[in-house]
Scaffold this active site. Structure first.
Site, PDB file in Angstrom:
ATOM      1  N   THR A  30      28.410  43.792  17.928  1.00 21.50           N
ATOM      2  CA  THR A  30      27.003  44.422  18.477  1.00 21.50           C
ATOM      3  C   THR A  30      27.167  46.009  18.977  1.00 21.50           C
ATOM      4  OG1 THR A  30      27.843  43.624  20.749  1.00 21.50           O
ATOM      5  CG2 THR A  30      26.656  42.001  19.422  1.00 21.50           C
ATOM      6  N   GLY A  31      28.401  46.551  18.882  1.00 20.48           N
ATOM      7  CA  GLY A  31      28.552  47.941  19.280  1.00 20.48           C
ATOM      8  C   GLY A  31      28.836  48.308  20.587  1.00 20.48           C
ATOM      9  N   ASP A  39      29.051  42.100   5.961  1.00 16.67           N
ATOM     10  CA  ASP A  39      29.550  42.888   7.143  1.00 16.67           C
ATOM     11  C   ASP A  39      31.042  43.014   6.561  1.00 16.67           C
ATOM     12  OD1 ASP A  39      29.850  43.432   9.859  1.00 16.67           O
ATOM     13  OD2 ASP A  39      30.575  41.079  10.062  1.00 16.67           O
ATOM     14  N   ASP A  52      34.201  43.696   9.313  1.00 18.48           N
ATOM     15  CA  ASP A  52      35.181  42.685  10.074  1.00 18.48           C
ATOM     16  C   ASP A  52      34.748  41.381  10.569  1.00 18.48           C
ATOM     17  OD1 ASP A  52      36.674  45.145  10.641  1.00 18.48           O
ATOM     18  OD2 ASP A  52      35.142  46.049  12.000  1.00 18.48           O
ATOM     19  N   ASP A  63      29.559  36.894   9.999  1.00 15.48           N
ATOM     20  CA  ASP A  63      30.303  36.066  10.742  1.00 15.48           C
ATOM     21  C   ASP A  63      30.044  35.719  12.208  1.00 15.48           C
ATOM     22  OD1 ASP A  63      32.845  37.800  12.598  1.00 15.48           O
ATOM     23  OD2 ASP A  63      31.489  38.588  11.133  1.00 15.48           O
TER      24      ASP A  63
END
Length: 220
Positions: A52-53, A14, A16, A172
């Site tokens: 999650t967008g 991932d 960020d 994370d």
């Protein structure tokens, strides 16, 4: 979950909160924007929406603050403020460069899979040492569903030409850990804003305090 990690040579990261210490920046920006509009952002609320967008963020904020929250206006301000912050500095997480350099030297397949837009992903990579370190990149623009749906990780595995079960995913967020789990991958949690709660522990192979810890225990 029982896994043998010895033969696995693919790692999906991932972005960020894993490679970049940016979740704190986003939380600070959202806190300021919310305060301006008379709402109180907390770490707990923000933790619900990590990775999650945008559409899910809007949904959760409406649940938390009420349907009348002027979320579209707030997003415009947030994007503007965030751009200013990220133009100043994009902090890299401790141990990130060392881990990726090590994996690269050991001939691991490496992918980045992020809920960020292509524009932001490229901006952050261009301003860091990670620009040419990944074999494949997948961003929000390339998928229909966001985490906890596994689509983004499955796409990364597909681009790399490997089976999902052959992939370690470093995440994370709870949404990311769940996505990796649902995708039949091996989720490894690294603590950022969110400690490993019961749910994270239920779905991840193991939780670590840092990427340096992961390197020491998993890859050496």
């Amino acid at each position: 979950m029982q896994h043998n990690l010895k033969n696995i040579k693919t790692v999906i990261f991932d972005m960020d909160g894993v490679l970049f210490d940016t979740e704190k920046v986003y939380l600070d920006v959202w806190t300021r924007v919310c305060e301006k509009y008379g709402y109180k952002m907390t770490k707990e609320i923000y933790s619900k929406v990590i990775a999650t967008g945008r559409e899910n963020v809007k949904r959760v904020f409406k649940e938390e603050f009420g349907e009348n929250i002027p979320i579209e206006e707030m997003y415009i301000e947030k994007d503007k403020e965030l751009k200013i912050e990220l133009d100043k500095n994009i902090p890299v997480k401790d141990g990130a460069y060392e881990l990726i350099t090590y994996l690269k030297n050991e001939n691991y397949n490496l992918a980045l899979a992020t809920s960020a837009s292509k524009e932001r992903m490229q901006k952050q990579l261009n301003k860091s040492n990670f620009k040419n370190m990944f074999d494949e990149l997948v961003c929000r623009d390339e998928v229909k569903e966001t985490k906890p749906n596994p689509e983004i990780f499955l796409k990364a595995a597909d681009k790399l030409g490997v089976e999902p079960k052959e992939c370690i995913v470093i995440e994370d967020s709870l949404a990311g850990i769940k996505a990796a789990y649902k995708g039949n991958m091996i989720p490894i949690h690294v603590i950022d804003l969110k400690e490993a709660d019961k749910e994270i522990k239920k779905y991840c192979y193991k939780s670590f305090k840092s990427l340096s810890e992961i390197k020491k225990e998993i890859f050496q």
